[in-house]
Design a protein around this motif. Structure first.
Motif, short mmCIF file in Angstrom:
data_model
loop_
_atom_site.label_atom_id
_atom_site.label_comp_id
_atom_site.label_asym_id
_atom_site.label_seq_id
_atom_site.Cartn_x
_atom_site.Cartn_y
_atom_site.Cartn_z
N UNK A 1 -10.05 5.20 -9.20
CA UNK A 1 -9.57 5.40 -10.46
C UNK A 1 -9.49 3.94 -11.03
N UNK A 2 -8.93 4.05 -12.35
CA UNK A 2 -8.90 3.06 -13.16
C UNK A 2 -7.48 2.09 -12.98
N UNK A 3 -6.58 2.99 -12.45
CA UNK A 3 -5.17 2.46 -12.02
C UNK A 3 -5.21 1.85 -10.71
N UNK A 4 -6.19 2.40 -9.69
CA UNK A 4 -6.42 1.61 -8.43
C UNK A 4 -7.13 0.34 -8.68
N UNK A 5 -8.03 0.36 -9.70
CA UNK A 5 -8.75 -1.07 -9.74
C UNK A 5 -7.59 -1.97 -10.38
N UNK A 6 -6.92 -1.61 -11.42
CA UNK A 6 -5.92 -2.67 -11.99
C UNK A 6 -4.62 -3.02 -10.73
N UNK A 7 -4.37 -2.08 -10.02
CA UNK A 7 -3.47 -2.27 -9.07
C UNK A 7 -3.81 -2.99 -7.86
N UNK B 1 -6.56 -5.03 -8.18
CA UNK B 1 -6.81 -6.60 -8.75
C UNK B 1 -5.23 -7.42 -8.75
N UNK B 2 -4.19 -7.01 -9.20
CA UNK B 2 -3.10 -7.47 -8.92
C UNK B 2 -2.45 -8.02 -7.48
N UNK B 3 -2.95 -7.41 -6.49
CA UNK B 3 -2.48 -7.57 -5.24
C UNK B 3 -3.47 -8.44 -4.78
N UNK B 4 -4.70 -8.71 -5.28
CA UNK B 4 -5.60 -9.68 -4.41
C UNK B 4 -5.18 -10.88 -5.54
N UNK B 5 -4.75 -10.85 -6.69
CA UNK B 5 -4.46 -12.12 -7.44
C UNK B 5 -3.14 -12.66 -6.61
N UNK B 6 -2.26 -11.91 -6.45
CA UNK B 6 -1.14 -12.30 -5.68
C UNK B 6 -1.46 -13.11 -4.34
N UNK B 7 -2.37 -12.44 -3.58
CA UNK B 7 -2.78 -13.13 -2.30
C UNK B 7 -3.77 -14.22 -2.62
N UNK C 1 -8.29 -13.46 -15.95
CA UNK C 1 -9.34 -14.13 -16.70
C UNK C 1 -9.80 -14.99 -15.43
N UNK C 2 -8.78 -15.75 -14.90
CA UNK C 2 -9.07 -16.84 -13.72
C UNK C 2 -9.57 -16.13 -12.56
N UNK C 3 -9.23 -14.72 -12.24
CA UNK C 3 -9.60 -14.07 -11.15
C UNK C 3 -11.25 -13.76 -11.20
#
Length: 273
Positions: free
Chosen positions: A64-70, A72-78, A239-241
């Motif tokens: 789902x779209x919410x899974x992609x956004x969530x 994405x934030x996990x991978x950015x944080x890591x 954007x940097x991601x």
């Protein structure tokens, strides 16, 4: 179904899988909804990067779209994409080397219709919202550092942050030559180059400096990824991601092609001998 060749997707996944954060099981009985596979999310990120579509358009029955956004934030944080970019760049440097004595820096303006932290009035698009990428490459066009800013920020103001990022990544050599266009004239540029003991060559007209074409080539490769051409992300970190992801793809693709050419030349010499 992804928009990249299978060999490139598999090579990217082999490098990114060890960098992914381990999921935390929060339900005491472990009977919550199964977590979407990271490989599925990874392939959806490729779709987002290549086609520039929204999260809702990229979503399907598997993710789902919410899974992609969530995720994405996990991978950015890591720091997943930043680490992936540096790992692939280090591998390229160890195998083939980087031509760091001649650096080329230039800006590229793209659209940012949804606004956000890095959007500003574009001077080349009737003051519509846009984003600028300040790109630094080596003499062979390998992307080394990208700094993003609103489209109305002059190139000369982005030179110092770009050099700072190169210095942080240990990509600056003393007395290296930085090739620029005439948009980088001014005392501010001179001071930034003096701070890092760099020389400068500024082209006054198109085609005067034959080393500058490599940055144009890399900018065109960046624009191959439609998410960077029509940037719908509103936060700088998002954007940097995707910029780090695109750099990793560009360098890995160049690495694989050079390795194939090297192996082919070895087999040819062996057959002739």
């Amino acid at each position: 179904m992804t928009a990249l060749p299978v060999y490139l997707v598999d090579a990217l996944w082999c490098n990114i899988e060890p960098l992914l954060p381990q999921p935390k099981t929060r339900h005491p009985l472990g009977c919550h909804r199964p977590r979407i596979s990271d490989r599925i999310v990874f392939e959806h990120f490729i779709t987002l990067l290549m086609f520039g579509c929204s999260y809702e358009q990229a979503a399907d029955s598997t993710c789902s779209a919410s899974t992609l956004r969530r995720r994405r934030e996990e991978w950015i944080k890591a720091g997943v994409m930043d680490n992936l970019e540096q790992i692939i760049l280090s591998a390229y440097q160890c195998k083939f080397g980087l031509a760091l004595y001649h650096l080329v820096i230039d800006g590229c303006i793209t659209k940012a219709p949804r606004g956000g932290e890095v959007a500003g009035k574009s001077p080349v698009d009737r003051a519509k919202l846009g984003m600028k990428r300040s790109l630094a490459v080596d003499a062979n066009g390998i992307p080394l550092a990208v700094v993003i800013a609103p489209a109305n920020v002059p190139d000369s103001l982005l030179l110092a942050p770009t050099l700072d990022k190169l210095s942080h990544l240990n990509m600056l050599c003393k007395n290296a030559t930085v090739h620029l266009d005439k948009g980088y004239r001014g005392q501010r540029v001179v001071n930034a180059l003096i701070d890092y003991d760099l020389r400068c060559k500024i082209a006054q007209k198109w085609g005067e400096d034959n080393r500058r074409w490599v940055v144009e080539q890399t900018n065109s490769l960046h624009n191959w990824f439609k998410r960077l051409v029509w940037c719908n992300e509103r936060t700088r970190r998002a954007v940097n991601f995707f910029i780090a992801f695109s750099n990793a793809i560009i360098v890995l693709r160049r690495y694989i092609h050079k390795l194939e050419n090297l192996n082919f030349q070895r087999r040819l010499r062996r057959a002739e001998g």
